[in-house]
Design a protein around this motif. Sequence first.
Motif, mmCIF file in Angstrom:
data_model
loop_
_atom_site.group_PDB
_atom_site.id
_atom_site.type_symbol
_atom_site.label_atom_id
_atom_site.label_comp_id
_atom_site.label_asym_id
_atom_site.label_seq_id
_atom_site.Cartn_x
_atom_site.Cartn_y
_atom_site.Cartn_z
ATOM 1 N N PHE A 171 0.810 -1.224 0.000
ATOM 2 C CA PHE A 171 0.000 0.000 0.000
ATOM 3 C C PHE A 171 0.842 1.272 0.000
ATOM 4 C CE2 PHE A 171 -3.808 2.337 0.381
ATOM 5 C CZ PHE A 171 -3.694 3.266 1.396
ATOM 6 N N TRP A 226 -9.019 5.003 -11.763
ATOM 7 C CA TRP A 226 -8.951 3.601 -11.326
ATOM 8 C C TRP A 226 -7.787 3.365 -10.357
ATOM 9 C CZ3 TRP A 226 -12.096 -0.410 -11.039
ATOM 10 C CH2 TRP A 226 -13.284 -0.330 -11.772
ATOM 11 N N ILE A 266 -9.345 4.422 -7.221
ATOM 12 C CA ILE A 266 -10.303 3.407 -6.763
ATOM 13 C C ILE A 266 -9.562 2.271 -6.080
ATOM 14 C CG2 ILE A 266 -11.923 1.623 -7.585
ATOM 15 C CD1 ILE A 266 -12.729 3.692 -9.795
ATOM 16 N N TRP A 291 -6.634 2.415 -4.644
ATOM 17 C CA TRP A 291 -6.121 2.945 -3.383
ATOM 18 C C TRP A 291 -7.230 2.983 -2.322
ATOM 19 C CZ3 TRP A 291 -6.720 7.100 -0.056
ATOM 20 C CH2 TRP A 291 -5.637 7.380 0.782
ATOM 21 N N LEU A 292 -8.431 3.412 -2.716
ATOM 22 C CA LEU A 292 -9.548 3.510 -1.776
ATOM 23 C C LEU A 292 -9.953 2.132 -1.242
ATOM 24 C CD1 LEU A 292 -11.753 6.227 -3.534
ATOM 25 C CD2 LEU A 292 -10.453 6.493 -1.414
ATOM 26 N N PHE A 293 -9.886 1.116 -2.106
ATOM 27 C CA PHE A 293 -10.197 -0.248 -1.652
ATOM 28 C C PHE A 293 -9.242 -0.667 -0.525
ATOM 29 C CE2 PHE A 293 -13.639 -2.460 -3.443
ATOM 30 C CZ PHE A 293 -13.851 -2.030 -4.745
ATOM 31 N N ALA A 320 -7.460 1.333 1.357
ATOM 32 C CA ALA A 320 -7.695 2.186 2.529
ATOM 33 C C ALA A 320 -8.856 1.609 3.345
ATOM 34 C CB ALA A 320 -8.018 3.611 2.081
ATOM 35 N N LEU A 321 -9.870 1.138 2.636
ATOM 36 C CA LEU A 321 -11.027 0.499 3.282
ATOM 37 C C LEU A 321 -10.586 -0.758 4.038
ATOM 38 C CD1 LEU A 321 -14.106 1.018 3.210
ATOM 39 C CD2 LEU A 321 -14.238 -0.591 1.311
ATOM 40 N N LEU A 355 -7.643 -1.466 5.281
ATOM 41 C CA LEU A 355 -6.851 -1.148 6.472
ATOM 42 C C LEU A 355 -7.729 -0.574 7.581
ATOM 43 C CD1 LEU A 355 -3.753 0.321 4.646
ATOM 44 C CD2 LEU A 355 -3.794 -1.770 6.003
ATOM 45 N N LEU A 378 -16.384 6.347 1.842
ATOM 46 C CA LEU A 378 -15.380 5.712 0.983
ATOM 47 C C LEU A 378 -16.060 4.826 -0.052
ATOM 48 C CD1 LEU A 378 -12.353 4.436 3.149
ATOM 49 C CD2 LEU A 378 -12.272 5.955 1.193
ATOM 50 N N ILE A 429 -16.133 5.338 -4.094
ATOM 51 C CA ILE A 429 -15.648 4.288 -5.004
ATOM 52 C C ILE A 429 -16.684 4.015 -6.088
ATOM 53 C CG2 ILE A 429 -15.178 1.793 -5.190
ATOM 54 C CD1 ILE A 429 -13.768 1.963 -2.483
ATOM 55 N N THR A 483 -16.061 6.496 -14.824
ATOM 56 C CA THR A 483 -15.167 5.978 -15.868
ATOM 57 C C THR A 483 -15.939 5.195 -16.918
ATOM 58 O OG1 THR A 483 -14.684 3.898 -14.725
ATOM 59 C CG2 THR A 483 -13.259 5.769 -14.229
#
Lengths: 270, 444
Positions: free
Chosen positions: A185, A216, A219, A221-223, A225-226, A228, B11, B15, B22
């Motif tokens: 990460f 993307w 996206i 990165w956000l996954f 972050a979620l 963690l 979050l 997402i 996109t």
Amino acid sequence: MNEFSLLLLAFIAYLLAMLTGFISYLRAAGRWRKISYYLGLVGFILHSLSLILRTIQGRQAPFTTMYESVSFLAWSCVLAVIIFDRKFRLEKIAPYLWLVVVALMALASSPALPKSFNPLVPALQSYWLWLHVSVTLLGEAFLAVAFVASLLYLLSPERKDGGPDYEARREKLDRVAYRAVAVGFPLFTLGALVFGMIWASQAWGRYWGWDPKEVWSLITWLFYALYLHTRLVYGWKGRKSALIAVLGFLAALFTFFGVNYFLSGLHSYA
Amino acid sequence: MASLKLGIALLILIIILAIIGTLIPQEQGPEFYREHLPGSYGLIRFLDLDHLYRSPLFLSLVFLFLLNLLSCSLQQLPARFRRLRIRDEKILASGRQPSDKRDRSQLERWLERDPLRLVALFREKGYRVQTDSEENEKLFLARKGRPGLFGPELVHLGLIIIIVGGLISAIFSQRVSLALTEGQVEKIPGQTFSLRLDRFTTEYYADGSVKDWKSLVSVLENGQLRLQKTIEVNHPLKYGHLHFFLMGYGQDWDRAEVELEISGPGVQTRTVNLRVGEAEEPGTGIRVEVLNFLPDFGVKAGGQPFSRSTEPLNPAALVEISEGGRQVFLGWVFPPPQVASHYQRSSRPELKVSLKSFRAPAFSVLEASSDPGANLVWSGSVLLILGLLASFYLPYREVRIYQRTGHPPLYLVYARKNREDFQKEVDGLLILTGRRESKDGKDE
């Protein structure tokens, strides 16, 4: 001996590493695992030489075309496997990681990915190419380790009669996945987002343009972050955590492959 | 009040919306969506999905996320700073009394008889140790990874600064496009200086593909040359608070120069060089004028000629020839062997006009950009990376042992991550049985 011969030998070494890893499931586990590890190491050395040769011949970074990027990603995955195997003794996980490496190498070798050198277009003539792409792919390699560990976790059902060894193996899968995300990460954040923004700013005059590749990457990165946050603050472990890690890596795969082929944008190089 | 549940929900929503953005092509006109996504046109327009990333819906979510992050960080920081103090009543009050009598005795032994060995034991493991001894109480504190204590807060602060920087960029950044031909001077709007394009060159690889574009520009202020620099992709020019980027190039076909060949029985073959809009009388009473030039000639449904692209794929010049003041030829001429007599009107059909060659001055497209939010984004990025490194690689660990005279010892082990493993490690170090009443292990 040219780069393609070295790459072919590396591919064979990885294939044998995978096969011997699976043999270790059946008999003389310790010995076959050791053989698998050293075969992987030999493949890594050969692959490294192939990449070095390609860099010298092309006089540019060895990850500017899809073929080169897939080969470099495979190399990075091998590096991640070697590091994690030494630190955590991957045992049952390792053969599946070698399977991923073999699949990437097969894709790189396929006729669908041209092997010729493409002279760099002006937009790619920057040292940020080296930093942005290499650090991103290294990060994704560790996220791939987390993906495999998480997938194996999801595929191994809870068993009341499984015994302490079975539960211990499942816990190990969960722990390895977390540790891999802990490495991948920050690398992905640095390579994909920070270095990417700096380079975009220098090349296009804006650090963020909401183009599909950038979105993307965000996206993905956000996954994680979620992943963690749910893990560290909610104490989520096991299935829920593994599912997020799997979805995160699927997002990473789409960022790498899917965006190039299905969504257009300024970013469509490799 | 900060809420982790809200943060996670935001979050997930961000997402989902980002993915939708996109899949639906962005920033296209209404006709595009009516044609390609007729069934969803209404929804797209209602929710602003055609410019999703600057829509009120998306920006509200980002703003809420920012507020939640800010609130969370402000809530957590006092607790973090309290941890830095050796003596904090609230923290000491959260210490546990070991339930096992042997463990209580063991801790007393450490504090009373082996304090130096206790200190040495933790120092060997890389801990910084502090002890405090007063008349009625003893306190032992060992900790390491202090930067890691603030790691997550640094990450959050970095993200907050990045989002604020992004909002500032969205509102206040400015971009101006300039198309300059060689020798042309252009005043930069709102500035006291001008730019002159001195030279534009294209370099090629051996296989004919483009290697580089270079725009040599001069910055002129008050009639003086202030700076001269070559702008290339990845190598912008910085002057004042503006950056100039090479964004494109092209050829100014409106100022094309064409070479025409005029021939025919009874007509001496002659070559005429003219710019668009220019006329010449090459002799024998004829006048040749070039009225227009199209690099990629095409015809619309109504018969109107137009250029299909800016590339010279099908070049054509509109030429008028008059003799003695009377028009004898009007039409589009092409390079040989193409003769398109259906685009020509001539009272002297024996007259042959062809386009021998053409060229047009190149122009360089530069973009001047100023972005007051960019430096905030860079600062936020540095904090974000430092915070991640601190969180993952400098995990905060703390052990406190506290005893007041006449009371059993209190024992407190704190870690932001892997608490159970750390607890077991410290129990082993202190030679404790590890039996204790279970307690909520969540962070404060």
